[in-house]
Design a protein around this motif. Structure first.
Motif, short mmCIF file in Angstrom:
data_model
loop_
_atom_site.label_atom_id
_atom_site.label_comp_id
_atom_site.label_asym_id
_atom_site.label_seq_id
_atom_site.Cartn_x
_atom_site.Cartn_y
_atom_site.Cartn_z
N LEU A 257 0.81 -1.22 0.00
CA LEU A 257 0.00 0.00 0.00
C LEU A 257 0.85 1.27 0.00
N ASN A 258 2.09 1.19 0.47
CA ASN A 258 2.92 2.39 0.64
C ASN A 258 4.14 2.39 -0.26
N ARG A 259 4.15 1.56 -1.31
CA ARG A 259 5.34 1.43 -2.14
C ARG A 259 5.70 2.69 -2.90
N ALA B 91 13.78 -17.42 14.63
CA ALA B 91 12.52 -16.87 14.12
C ALA B 91 12.64 -15.38 13.85
N LEU B 92 13.38 -14.67 14.69
CA LEU B 92 13.59 -13.24 14.46
C LEU B 92 14.35 -13.00 13.16
N HIS B 93 15.38 -13.80 12.94
CA HIS B 93 16.17 -13.64 11.73
C HIS B 93 15.34 -13.95 10.49
N ARG B 94 14.49 -14.95 10.57
CA ARG B 94 13.63 -15.29 9.43
C ARG B 94 12.65 -14.16 9.14
N PHE B 95 12.13 -13.53 10.19
CA PHE B 95 11.21 -12.41 10.00
C PHE B 95 11.94 -11.23 9.35
N TRP B 96 13.17 -10.99 9.78
CA TRP B 96 13.98 -9.91 9.22
C TRP B 96 14.24 -10.15 7.73
N GLU B 97 14.59 -11.38 7.38
CA GLU B 97 14.84 -11.73 5.99
C GLU B 97 13.57 -11.58 5.15
N GLN B 98 12.45 -12.06 5.65
CA GLN B 98 11.20 -11.99 4.91
C GLN B 98 10.74 -10.54 4.73
N THR B 99 11.04 -9.70 5.71
CA THR B 99 10.70 -8.28 5.59
C THR B 99 11.50 -7.63 4.46
N LYS B 100 12.77 -7.96 4.37
CA LYS B 100 13.58 -7.43 3.27
C LYS B 100 13.04 -7.90 1.91
N HIS B 101 12.64 -9.16 1.83
CA HIS B 101 12.09 -9.68 0.58
C HIS B 101 10.78 -8.97 0.23
N ALA B 102 9.95 -8.73 1.22
CA ALA B 102 8.67 -8.05 0.97
C ALA B 102 8.91 -6.62 0.48
N TRP B 103 9.85 -5.94 1.11
CA TRP B 103 10.14 -4.55 0.70
C TRP B 103 10.66 -4.54 -0.74
N ARG B 104 11.58 -5.44 -1.04
CA ARG B 104 12.13 -5.50 -2.39
C ARG B 104 11.03 -5.81 -3.42
N LYS B 105 10.16 -6.75 -3.09
CA LYS B 105 9.11 -7.16 -4.03
C LYS B 105 8.25 -5.97 -4.44
N ARG C 189 7.03 -0.49 -8.29
CA ARG C 189 6.74 0.94 -8.36
C ARG C 189 6.66 1.40 -9.80
N SER C 190 7.32 0.69 -10.68
CA SER C 190 7.32 1.05 -12.10
C SER C 190 7.28 -0.23 -12.92
N ARG C 191 6.63 -0.17 -14.05
CA ARG C 191 6.56 -1.35 -14.91
C ARG C 191 7.90 -1.65 -15.59
N ARG C 192 8.70 -0.64 -15.78
CA ARG C 192 9.95 -0.83 -16.51
C ARG C 192 11.12 -1.14 -15.58
N LYS C 193 11.09 -0.62 -14.39
CA LYS C 193 12.21 -0.79 -13.47
C LYS C 193 11.94 -1.95 -12.51
N GLY C 194 12.92 -2.78 -12.38
CA GLY C 194 12.83 -3.85 -11.40
C GLY C 194 13.67 -3.51 -10.18
N ARG D 257 20.92 -3.96 -6.54
CA ARG D 257 20.37 -2.63 -6.27
C ARG D 257 19.75 -2.58 -4.87
N MET D 258 19.09 -3.66 -4.48
CA MET D 258 18.48 -3.70 -3.15
C MET D 258 19.55 -3.64 -2.07
N ASP D 259 20.68 -4.32 -2.29
CA ASP D 259 21.75 -4.27 -1.30
C ASP D 259 22.29 -2.85 -1.14
N ARG D 260 22.42 -2.12 -2.25
CA ARG D 260 22.88 -0.73 -2.15
C ARG D 260 21.86 0.12 -1.41
N LEU D 261 20.57 -0.14 -1.67
CA LEU D 261 19.52 0.61 -0.96
C LEU D 261 19.57 0.33 0.54
#
Length: 444
Positions: free
Chosen positions: A360-362, A392-406, A411-416, A421-425
C-alpha cells in the motif's frame, strides 16, 4: 502556595482508594464518583492514546484538545448529572490467526475513551487489591512476558506435567451483562459509576452503517473493557480455581491467565483430567463456553521422564500461549529446559501485515518507508526477542527485506529491483538486525 500538580494529587487519591480497598476486602464502595473531577479527567486524557482510530463521530484527539478544558468540564457535568449519552462503538475487523478469520474490535469516540479511562482508573484502584497473582493481563506492573516467565518456571518445576490450554469462545462477545452487574455490585455500588458502565454495555455497535444492540458482551478495544473482563474472570475462573479447586487436587497445579487467554499446569494427569471435565460446567454457569477444538490437554512431561504409550509417536507435546510455542529442548549445558519460539500463526500474521503495508505504501518516499519499517521491526523484536528465539527473528527480518524489495520492484513497470540494487539501498537505509531484547524475568 505552590500548586500541587494534578497528576500528584490524582496519585494520592488512587492510593487512598487502594488502601481502603485492601483494608476492607469485603466492603462495597458506595461513594467513588466524587473523586472524578476536572483534574481527574485531565489525567485520564493524558493517559489516553492520541494516535488511535476515531469513533463514530470522526473526532480526532487533536480536535478534542483544541478546546480541552471546555470539553472536559462539559464531559464532567454530563457524566455526573446522568445526561451523558454513550455513543455506539465503531466496529472493525482485524485478521486473526492465519488470516482466514477476523476478530471484531470496537472503537469508542475519543471523548468516550477519556471518560472510560477515568472510570477504569477508579475500578483499578479498587480491584487491584482483590486480583490474584495468577492474573497478568492489563494490570499495572504486569505484562505478557512476566506471565511467560512464570509459566516457564512452573513448567520446569513440575518437569512439564500436563498443560491444559483454555480457550474461551468469543469471550468479549458473550460476557453476560447481568452476571457482570452482580459481580461489580459486590465491590462497587456507586450509582454514577454503575450507570456509566451500564450505558457503555448497552451503547450499541455501528458496523457498515447499521446500528445493533447486542444483549451480551463488551467491546474488545474499549478502554474500560479490560478491567471489566478481569473483574468477571477473577470470580468465574481465578478465585474458583485457587480457593475451590486447588485444595482438592493431589499434586501441584498453577494457573496463568492473561485476559481471556489461560493455561493451567498440572503435575498429576488425574488432576488435569478432572479439572478439564468440570471447567465447561463452571464457565457455562456464567454464560461462557469453551472452544471445543482449542481447549485441549497436552502431555508436556520432560522427555527423559515421559513414558511411551501405545500409539504414541514418542515426541513430547507442545502448546501455544501469548504468541509463543512452548517446547522442551536441551540447553547448551545439556539440561532439559522449556524453550519458546514465535508461534506459526503469529509469525504469519505479522509478516502478512508487513507485506500489505509495503504494497500500500510502495510509492511513498524511501525515507518514509524506511522509518516505518524500522519501527515495525523494532516492535516485533521488542516482543518476540527472547532468548532461544533468534532463528525466528532472523527469518522475519529476511522476509521483511524480501517483501520490501518485491513491492519496490513494482513501483514502475519498466524498473525492477535486482538484489545488487536492493543491497545498495539497504546500505543507505539499513533495517535493524534481529536482537534479543528481553532477558528472562525472575519468577515472582
Amino acid at each position: 502556595m505552590t500548586e500541587i500538580p494534578s497528576s500528584t494529587s490524582i496519585s494520592t487519591k488512587l492510593d487512598r482508594i487502594a488502601t481502603l480497598a485492601k483494608q476492607a476486602p469485603e466492603m462495597a464502595f458506595t461513594s467513588l464518583s466524587h473523586h472524578i473531577d476536572v483534574d481527574w479527567l485531565r489525567e485520564a486524557y493524558r493517559r489516553t492514546r492520541k494516535d488511535g482510530a476515531t469513533g463514530v463521530d470522526g473526532q480526532t484527539a487533536g480536535e478534542y484538545a483544541a478546546h480541552l478544558e471546555d470539553n472536559l468540564r462539559s464531559l464532567l457535568d454530563r457524566a455526573k448529572s446522568g445526561t451523558y449519552h454513550a455513543p455506539p462503538v465503531r466496529r472493525v475487523h482485524i485478521p486473526k490467526g492465519d488470516g482466514s478469520q477476523t476478530r471484531p474490535i470496537g472503537i469508542p469516540t475519543f471523548e468516550d475513551k477519556v471518560l472510560q479511562r477515568a472510570v477504569a482508573m477508579v475500578l483499578e484502584a479498587v480491584y487491584e487489591q482483590d486480583f490474584l497473582d495468577c492474573s497478568y493481563g492489563f494490570r499495572p506492573g504486569r505484562s505478557a512476558h512476566k506471565a511467560l516467565s512464570v509459566l516457564q518456571h512452573e513448567s520446569v518445576c513440575t518437569a512439564g506435567g500436563w498443560v491444559l490450554e483454555v480457550d474461551i469462545a468469543k469471550f468479549y462477545d458473550n460476557l453476560d451483562h447481568a452476571h457482570l452487574r452482580e459481580l461489580l455490585r459486590r465491590r462497587v455500588r456507586d450509582g454514577v459509576l454503575l450507570r456509566l458502565i451500564g450505558k457503555w454495555l448497552n451503547a450499541g455497535v455501528m458496523e457498515a452503517g447499521e446500528l445493533s444492540y447486542p444483549d451480551a458482551g463488551t467491546p474488545q478495544g474499549g478502554v474500560v473493557s479490560p478491567i471489566l473482563a478481569n473483574v468477571y474472570l477473577h470470580e468465574v475462573f481465578d478465585t474458583w480455581f485457587e480457593q475451590d479447586v486447588k485444595p482438592r487436587l493431589q499434586g501441584r497445579a498453577h494457573l496463568v491467565r492473561y485476559a481471556d487467554d489461560a493455561v493451567m499446569v498440572f503435575s498429576c494427569e488425574d488432576d488435569a483430567r478432572r479439572v478439564m471435565g468440570v471447567l465447561p460446567k463452571r464457565f457455562a454457569k456464567y454464560g461462557l463456553m469453551l472452544h471445543p477444538n482449542k481447549t485441549r490437554l497436552v502431555e508436556f512431561r520432560r522427555p527423559d521422564r515421559r513414558q511411551p504409550r501405545e500409539g504414541d509417536d514418542g515426541r513430547p507435546g507442545i502448546f501455544d500461549f501469548l504468541g509463543f510455542t512452548h517446547f522442551w529442548g536441551l540447553s547448551r549445558k545439556g539440561k532439559w529446559v522449556v524453550k519458546r519460539r514465535t508461534a506459526r500463526d503469529r509469525f504469519t500474521r505479522a509478516l502478512r501485515r508487513v507485506m500489505e503495508w509495503c504494497r500500500l505504501n510502495r510509492h511513498h518516499p524511501l525515507a518514509e518507508q524506511h522509518k516505518t519499517l524500522v519501527q515495525k521491526l523494532l516492535g516485533h523484536f521488542g516482543y518476540y526477542g527472547i532468548i532461544g528465539n533468534y532463528e525466528a527473528l532472523h527469518r522475519f527480518w529476511e522476509q521483511t527485506k524480501h517483501a520490501w524489495r518485491k513491492w519496490l520492484a513494482r513501483r514502475s513497470r519498466r524498473k525492477g529491483m535486482p538484489w545488487h540494487r536492493m543491497d545498495r539501498l539497504l546500505e543507505r537505509y539499513p533495517l535493524p538486525h534481529p536482537r534479543i531484547a528481553r532477558p528472562p524475568h525472575a519468577p515472582a
